[in-house]
Design a protein around this motif. Structure first.
Motif, PDB file in Angstrom:
ATOM      1  N   SER A 136     -46.135 -39.676  43.775  1.00 30.19           N
ATOM      2  CA  SER A 136     -45.095 -38.666  43.997  1.00 30.19           C
ATOM      3  C   SER A 136     -44.662 -37.969  42.711  1.00 30.19           C
ATOM      4  O   SER A 136     -44.154 -36.846  42.757  1.00 30.19           O
ATOM      5  CB  SER A 136     -43.877 -39.295  44.675  1.00 30.19           C
ATOM      6  N   ALA A 137     -44.888 -38.596  41.558  1.00 26.43           N
ATOM      7  CA  ALA A 137     -44.463 -37.995  40.288  1.00 26.43           C
ATOM      8  C   ALA A 137     -45.234 -36.724  39.961  1.00 26.43           C
ATOM      9  O   ALA A 137     -44.770 -35.913  39.154  1.00 26.43           O
ATOM     10  CB  ALA A 137     -44.620 -39.007  39.153  1.00 26.43           C
ATOM     11  N   ILE A 138     -46.407 -36.524  40.573  1.00 25.85           N
ATOM     12  CA  ILE A 138     -47.181 -35.316  40.285  1.00 25.85           C
ATOM     13  C   ILE A 138     -47.173 -34.351  41.480  1.00 25.85           C
ATOM     14  O   ILE A 138     -47.975 -33.428  41.548  1.00 25.85           O
ATOM     15  CB  ILE A 138     -48.630 -35.661  39.887  1.00 25.85           C
ATOM     16  N   ARG A 139     -46.255 -34.569  42.417  1.00 27.12           N
ATOM     17  CA  ARG A 139     -46.133 -33.685  43.580  1.00 27.12           C
ATOM     18  C   ARG A 139     -44.920 -32.769  43.440  1.00 27.12           C
ATOM     19  O   ARG A 139     -43.930 -33.102  42.767  1.00 27.12           O
ATOM     20  CB  ARG A 139     -45.955 -34.486  44.871  1.00 27.12           C
ATOM     21  N   GLN A 140     -45.007 -31.657  44.151  1.00 25.39           N
ATOM     22  CA  GLN A 140     -43.848 -30.781  44.347  1.00 25.39           C
ATOM     23  C   GLN A 140     -43.844 -30.356  45.816  1.00 25.39           C
ATOM     24  O   GLN A 140     -44.856 -29.887  46.328  1.00 25.39           O
ATOM     25  CB  GLN A 140     -43.909 -29.566  43.439  1.00 25.39           C
ATOM     26  N   VAL A 141     -42.715 -30.586  46.481  1.00 21.04           N
ATOM     27  CA  VAL A 141     -42.584 -30.290  47.904  1.00 21.04           C
ATOM     28  C   VAL A 141     -41.211 -29.689  48.148  1.00 21.04           C
ATOM     29  O   VAL A 141     -40.209 -30.164  47.586  1.00 21.04           O
ATOM     30  CB  VAL A 141     -42.744 -31.564  48.771  1.00 21.04           C
ATOM     31  N   HIS A 142     -41.138 -28.668  48.982  1.00 18.59           N
ATOM     32  CA  HIS A 142     -39.829 -28.175  49.413  1.00 18.59           C
ATOM     33  C   HIS A 142     -39.905 -27.718  50.853  1.00 18.59           C
ATOM     34  O   HIS A 142     -40.991 -27.415  51.375  1.00 18.59           O
ATOM     35  CB  HIS A 142     -39.262 -27.118  48.471  1.00 18.59           C
ATOM     36  N   ALA A 143     -38.743 -27.699  51.504  1.00 19.62           N
ATOM     37  CA  ALA A 143     -38.705 -27.459  52.942  1.00 19.62           C
ATOM     38  C   ALA A 143     -37.376 -26.849  53.355  1.00 19.62           C
ATOM     39  O   ALA A 143     -36.359 -26.998  52.665  1.00 19.62           O
ATOM     40  CB  ALA A 143     -38.922 -28.769  53.703  1.00 19.62           C
ATOM     41  N   VAL A 144     -37.405 -26.176  54.517  1.00 23.05           N
ATOM     42  CA  VAL A 144     -36.193 -25.646  55.140  1.00 23.05           C
ATOM     43  C   VAL A 144     -36.284 -25.930  56.625  1.00 23.05           C
ATOM     44  O   VAL A 144     -37.380 -25.922  57.198  1.00 23.05           O
ATOM     45  CB  VAL A 144     -36.042 -24.136  54.849  1.00 23.05           C
ATOM     46  N   ASP A 145     -35.144 -26.211  57.285  1.00 27.76           N
ATOM     47  CA  ASP A 145     -35.172 -26.531  58.709  1.00 27.76           C
ATOM     48  C   ASP A 145     -34.472 -25.452  59.532  1.00 27.76           C
ATOM     49  O   ASP A 145     -34.024 -24.425  59.001  1.00 27.76           O
ATOM     50  CB  ASP A 145     -34.573 -27.920  58.971  1.00 27.76           C
ATOM     51  N   THR A 170     -39.346 -32.079  42.838  1.00 22.72           N
ATOM     52  CA  THR A 170     -40.258 -31.781  41.745  1.00 22.72           C
ATOM     53  C   THR A 170     -40.461 -33.073  40.975  1.00 22.72           C
ATOM     54  O   THR A 170     -39.538 -33.587  40.342  1.00 22.72           O
ATOM     55  CB  THR A 170     -39.700 -30.694  40.807  1.00 22.72           C
ATOM     56  N   GLY A 171     -41.674 -33.639  41.065  1.00 19.74           N
ATOM     57  CA  GLY A 171     -41.951 -34.912  40.409  1.00 19.74           C
ATOM     58  C   GLY A 171     -41.825 -34.824  38.895  1.00 19.74           C
ATOM     59  O   GLY A 171     -42.074 -33.776  38.287  1.00 19.74           O
ATOM     60  N   GLY A 172     -41.465 -35.938  38.288  1.00 25.36           N
ATOM     61  CA  GLY A 172     -41.210 -35.972  36.855  1.00 25.36           C
ATOM     62  C   GLY A 172     -42.422 -35.749  35.977  1.00 25.36           C
ATOM     63  O   GLY A 172     -42.278 -35.508  34.771  1.00 25.36           O
ATOM     64  N   MET A 173     -43.630 -35.814  36.551  1.00 31.59           N
ATOM     65  CA  MET A 173     -44.846 -35.599  35.775  1.00 31.59           C
ATOM     66  C   MET A 173     -45.502 -34.249  36.066  1.00 31.59           C
ATOM     67  O   MET A 173     -46.612 -33.985  35.603  1.00 31.59           O
ATOM     68  CB  MET A 173     -45.852 -36.735  36.032  1.00 31.59           C
ATOM     69  N   CYS A 174     -44.838 -33.384  36.842  1.00 31.91           N
ATOM     70  CA  CYS A 174     -45.405 -32.058  37.101  1.00 31.91           C
ATOM     71  C   CYS A 174     -45.515 -31.267  35.794  1.00 31.91           C
ATOM     72  O   CYS A 174     -44.697 -31.419  34.891  1.00 31.91           O
ATOM     73  CB  CYS A 174     -44.541 -31.294  38.094  1.00 31.91           C
TER      74      CYS A 174
END
Length: 238
Positions: free
Chosen positions: A78-87, A96-100
């Motif tokens: 998860s540290a190299i992932r970035q995900v965002h969402a709206v409902d 925003t993972g800490g290793m992005c």
């Protein structure tokens, strides 16, 4: 890689994602929408399984922050992932993972979120968000694209440009708009061109297609009348 915007149009109930990057075919991996449920973008070192997973959780009634948190717990990288969402309530959340790779970060607002990584600087996300927020009078697709264009003007992906995608869904289980520029020198310009063709050629005939409210769609006579109006000498075989 990538920056994107996910949004919910409260007036129409539609969801949309616009995304662009310096990598091939971003539309195949990053944007996910589900009518009546939400919109998600999964990016950075992409885990495409996160898009459907977050949408499933939203459909179960989880808030975006809770859905993303649960998805991240299942992903050991998860540290190299970035995900965002709206409902469908307009609630937005982002991870925003800490290793992005820098610059990386996100902004969440009522009804939309902007997130990016490998960007020139923070102005890309800030400009994208500010433009979307200031263009409330535009249709959702136009508003999303205008926001990304402003982000590109602010610097965009620090590696350059290659692909972009625009997807909007409203009432059906399939998107109203699903446009991709998989490999293009100026991908947002290409999406702008394709959107104009959609608005000219496809949008006026959307009501003829089979939909939830009319499973069979338009009858042959109605379709033939549309062909005739367009100067097409076509008829169904009878």
């Amino acid at each position: 890689m990538t920056w994107s915007i996910v949004a919910h149009d409260a007036a129409t109930g539609a969801f949309g994602v616009a995304v662009t990057t310096c990598a091939f075919a971003v539309g195949a991996r990053c944007p996910f929408v589900r009518a009546g449920v939400g919109a998600v973008a999964t990016q950075a070192s992409v885990n495409t399984m996160l898009g459907p997973m977050v949408l499933d959780l939203l459909e179960q009634g989880r808030a975006p922050a809770e859905a993303i948190s649960e998805a991240m717990r299942a992903d050991h990288n998860s540290a190299i992932r970035q995900v965002h969402a709206v409902d469908r309530h307009g609630r937005a959340a982002a991870w925003t993972g800490g290793m992005c790779v820098t610059w990386c970060g996100h902004e969440t607002h009522d009804g939309f979120s902007v997130a990016g990584n490998m960007l020139t600087d923070a102005a890309v996300v800030a400009s994208t968000a500010a433009t979307y927020g200031a263009q409330a009078s535009l249709p959702l697709a136009e508003r999303l694209l205008a926001a990304l264009e402003r982000g590109q003007d602010a610097g965009g992906d620090k590696r350059g440009r290659q692909s972009a995608a625009l997807i909007v869904a409203s009432t059906e289980s399939f998107p109203d708009i699903d446009l991709r520029a998989d490999d293009h020198a100026t991908p947002l310009d290409e999406i702008r061109r394709l959107l104009a063709i959609y608005q000219r050629d496809l949008a006026p005939t959307q009501h003829l297609f089979p939909r939830k409210a009319n499973f069979s769609g338009a009858d042959p006579d109605t379709i033939e009348a549309m062909w005739k109006q367009r100067g097409l000498p076509l008829r169904f075989t009878r």
